[in-house]
Scaffold this motif. Structure first.
Motif, short mmCIF file in Angstrom:
data_model
loop_
_atom_site.label_atom_id
_atom_site.label_comp_id
_atom_site.label_asym_id
_atom_site.label_seq_id
_atom_site.Cartn_x
_atom_site.Cartn_y
_atom_site.Cartn_z
N ILE A 241 2.03 39.87 25.53
CA ILE A 241 3.18 39.38 26.31
C ILE A 241 2.95 37.91 26.68
N ALA A 242 1.76 37.61 27.14
CA ALA A 242 1.45 36.24 27.54
C ALA A 242 1.47 35.30 26.34
N SER A 243 1.06 35.79 25.18
CA SER A 243 0.97 34.92 23.99
C SER A 243 2.33 34.42 23.54
N GLY A 244 3.39 35.19 23.81
CA GLY A 244 4.72 34.73 23.43
C GLY A 244 5.09 33.41 24.07
N PHE A 245 4.59 33.18 25.29
CA PHE A 245 4.90 31.93 26.00
C PHE A 245 4.13 30.74 25.43
N ALA A 246 3.11 31.03 24.62
CA ALA A 246 2.31 29.95 24.04
C ALA A 246 2.86 29.46 22.71
N MET A 247 3.86 30.15 22.17
CA MET A 247 4.31 29.83 20.82
C MET A 247 4.89 28.42 20.72
N GLU A 248 5.86 28.11 21.56
CA GLU A 248 6.50 26.79 21.45
C GLU A 248 5.54 25.64 21.72
N PRO A 249 4.76 25.67 22.82
CA PRO A 249 3.88 24.52 23.06
C PRO A 249 2.82 24.32 21.98
N LEU A 250 2.30 25.42 21.41
CA LEU A 250 1.24 25.27 20.41
C LEU A 250 1.79 24.85 19.04
N LEU A 251 2.96 25.35 18.67
CA LEU A 251 3.50 25.02 17.35
C LEU A 251 4.20 23.67 17.32
N THR A 252 4.60 23.15 18.47
CA THR A 252 5.36 21.89 18.46
C THR A 252 4.53 20.69 18.90
N GLN A 253 3.24 20.86 19.08
CA GLN A 253 2.38 19.73 19.47
C GLN A 253 2.18 18.73 18.34
N GLY A 254 2.41 19.20 17.10
CA GLY A 254 2.16 18.33 15.96
C GLY A 254 0.70 18.28 15.56
N SER A 255 -0.10 19.18 16.12
CA SER A 255 -1.53 19.22 15.84
C SER A 255 -1.87 20.43 14.99
N THR A 256 -2.61 20.19 13.92
CA THR A 256 -3.05 21.30 13.06
C THR A 256 -3.94 22.25 13.84
N ALA B 278 13.94 36.01 13.87
CA ALA B 278 13.28 34.78 14.31
C ALA B 278 13.96 33.56 13.74
N GLN B 279 14.39 33.65 12.48
CA GLN B 279 15.10 32.54 11.85
C GLN B 279 16.40 32.24 12.59
N LYS B 280 17.10 33.29 13.01
CA LYS B 280 18.32 33.12 13.79
C LYS B 280 18.03 32.58 15.19
N LEU B 281 17.01 33.14 15.84
CA LEU B 281 16.69 32.74 17.21
C LEU B 281 16.26 31.29 17.30
N VAL B 282 15.49 30.83 16.31
CA VAL B 282 15.01 29.45 16.36
C VAL B 282 16.17 28.48 16.19
N GLY C 70 9.88 34.62 23.05
CA GLY C 70 10.43 35.68 23.89
C GLY C 70 10.57 36.99 23.14
N TYR C 71 10.89 36.92 21.85
CA TYR C 71 10.98 38.12 21.01
C TYR C 71 9.62 38.82 20.95
N VAL C 72 8.56 38.03 20.77
CA VAL C 72 7.20 38.60 20.72
C VAL C 72 6.86 39.25 22.06
N SER C 73 7.14 38.56 23.15
CA SER C 73 6.82 39.11 24.48
C SER C 73 7.60 40.39 24.77
N ALA C 74 8.88 40.42 24.37
CA ALA C 74 9.69 41.62 24.60
C ALA C 74 9.17 42.80 23.79
N ALA C 75 8.76 42.54 22.54
CA ALA C 75 8.19 43.60 21.71
C ALA C 75 6.91 44.14 22.33
N ALA C 76 6.08 43.24 22.84
CA ALA C 76 4.83 43.68 23.47
C ALA C 76 5.08 44.49 24.74
N LEU C 77 6.07 44.08 25.54
CA LEU C 77 6.42 44.82 26.76
C LEU C 77 6.88 46.23 26.42
#
Length: 437
Positions: free
Chosen positions: A323-338, A395-399, A409-416
């Motif tokens: 659940i917590a990991s879903g909140f990390a998706m946007e900040p980690l993927l959009t930092q521009g860092s490999t 996910a393609q639609k949500l993004v 949020g999809y990941v967090s909802a699935a985990a909940l």
């Protein structure tokens, strides 16, 4: 531990050696998931242009992801079909049949002409073969899990049930590793023209290896005892829905987090990373191959913990972290860092392995022997409809609607959903699989 397991009825008849059980339950799921992941990777990279060339790149990708989802719709049918024969005829012969079906369909996809050669027949036949892949995998996992758990000594069911759970890690690594090698060795033109077909064709050789191992098996002692006591049902599926619908649905819901973590962090992320973040195909595949090692690492850790502390505590812990990991998706993927992208993929796949490993024991433990193959398979594959079939497409639609935070949020909802389902289940660590419930 002795080199052989023995019939649960107390006879002296040796059945399957520990090494044979581990090898047969592992290699089958590794091959089957290799087949499945080969398609998932191809769907993210090449299926759209080859089979759906009309329309925009986005339309092609959505069409490819829809064919990806077809197999998940077929998997519950496969679990009903193979589960019926697995509970009626036996685990061994059913496992051989499911492996054959999956391998044949995968190999045929590798020689299927594209839209440019046969027109509309290309996507139609692709959907038929994809449906066949789903039928085969629908019968595979349940049989492999039962093979492991019904041969396991007391107190070690999750550890034995870990072997089929390791199959996806190795199957994914083999599939993506092969695609990575092709990306390095071939030009984009060569890869799109014929190179993507090679991983599908290799499946034929892998299936021969898997068949050789499985044909050497004997029936599991728990099933042999049930047959000796005339516990076989004419229609296991009818009794499953009549008496065991609640554990089936809760088991399915508990599986949703595993599917969502895996397919969002692999199929969707691969597509997004290449198309939007600007990574090359080979560099993102390389990151996925690195990250899946954490999934393999988490599997034995989680299995050992669930044998010691129980299935529920381990699954609840993994679900809360997911659940917590879903909140990390946007900040980690959009930092521009490999590094941040690789970190996100590693976290998600570690959590997938952590929540997935106990399922090899938990789902079989929810059902009596006479409906165990059908019930465990149904729970496993119904979870896939919610957690995986629509995941890349959604996910393609949500993004496009709200960005990566919506996908997180999809990941967090699935985990909940999975955490709530696990809390509703009873603890099964001490269940005796040979007893009729």
């Amino acid at each position: 531990m002795s080199t052989s397991t023995y019939a649960a009825s107390g006879t002296d008849q040796p059945l399957n050696s520990t090494a044979r059980v581990a090898t047969a339950s592992f290699i089958g799921t590794a091959i089957e998931f290799y087949d499945f992941y080969v398609y998932a990777t191809a769907a993210a990279l090449v299926i759209g242009p080859v089979f759906f060339p009309q329309g925009s790149a986005t339309a092609q990708m959505l069409s490819a992801f829809l064919t990806f989802g077809i197999a998940f719709l077929a998997r519950p049918l496969g679990s009903a079909l193979f589960g019926h024969f697995g509970d009626r005829v036996g685990r061994k012969s059913t496992l051989v049949a499911s492996l054959l079906l999956m391998g044949i369909c995968t190999t045929l996809i590798g020689v299927l002409p594209g839209y440019d050669q046969i027109g509309a027949w290309a996507p139609i036949l692709l959907c038929v073969l994809r449906f066949g892949q789903g039928l085969g995998l629908g019968g595979e996992w349940g049989g492999a899990a039962l093979l492991a758990t019904e041969n396991a000594p007391k107190g070690k069911r999750a550890w034995f049930g870990m072997f089929p759970q390791l199959g996806p890690s190795i199957g994914f690594l083999a599939a993506n590793g092969l695609f990575l090698s092709l990306a390095v060795l071939l030009s984009d033109e060569q890869f799109r023209a014929w190179g993507w077909r090679l991983p599908f064709l290799l499946s034929a050789l892998l299936v021969m290896v898997g068949l050789y191992v499985r044909l050497k098996l004997e029936e599991t002692p728990v099933f042999a005892k049930a047959m000796a006591q005339h516990e076989r049902l004419k229609l296991p599926l009818v009794e499953l829905f009549a008496q065991y619908w609640r554990p089936m649905l809760l088991g399915a819901a508990s599986m949703v987090v595993c599917y969502a973590l895996f397919y969002i962090s692999t199929v969707f992320s691969l597509s997004y990373g290449v198309a939007t973040l600007g990574y090359s195909r080979e560099s993102f595949l390389g990151m996925l191959c690195f990250a899946v090692l954490f999934m393999a690492l988490a599997t034995p850790i989680s299995a050992a913990l669930s044998d010691r502390f129980g299935r529920k505590p381990v699954l609840v812990l993994g679900g809360v972290l997911a659940i917590a990991s879903g909140f990390a998706m946007e900040p980690l993927l959009t930092q521009g860092s490999t590094t941040s992208v690789a970190l996100f993929l590693s976290i998600e796949l570690f959590l997938m392995g952590f929540t997935f490993a106990p399922m090899g024991a938990l789902l079989p433990e929810l059902f009596p022997t006479r409906v165990r193959y059908t019930g465990a398979s149904a729970a496993y594959n119904l979870g896939g409809i919610v957690g995986a079939s629509a995941a890349p497409f959604a996910a393609q639609k949500l993004v496009s609607l709200g960005g990566l935070s919506w996908v997180g949020g999809y990941v967090s909802a699935a985990a909940l959903l999975s955490v709530l389902a696990v809390l509703c289940l009873k603890e099964t660590r001490n269940e005796d699989l040979s007893l009729v419930k």
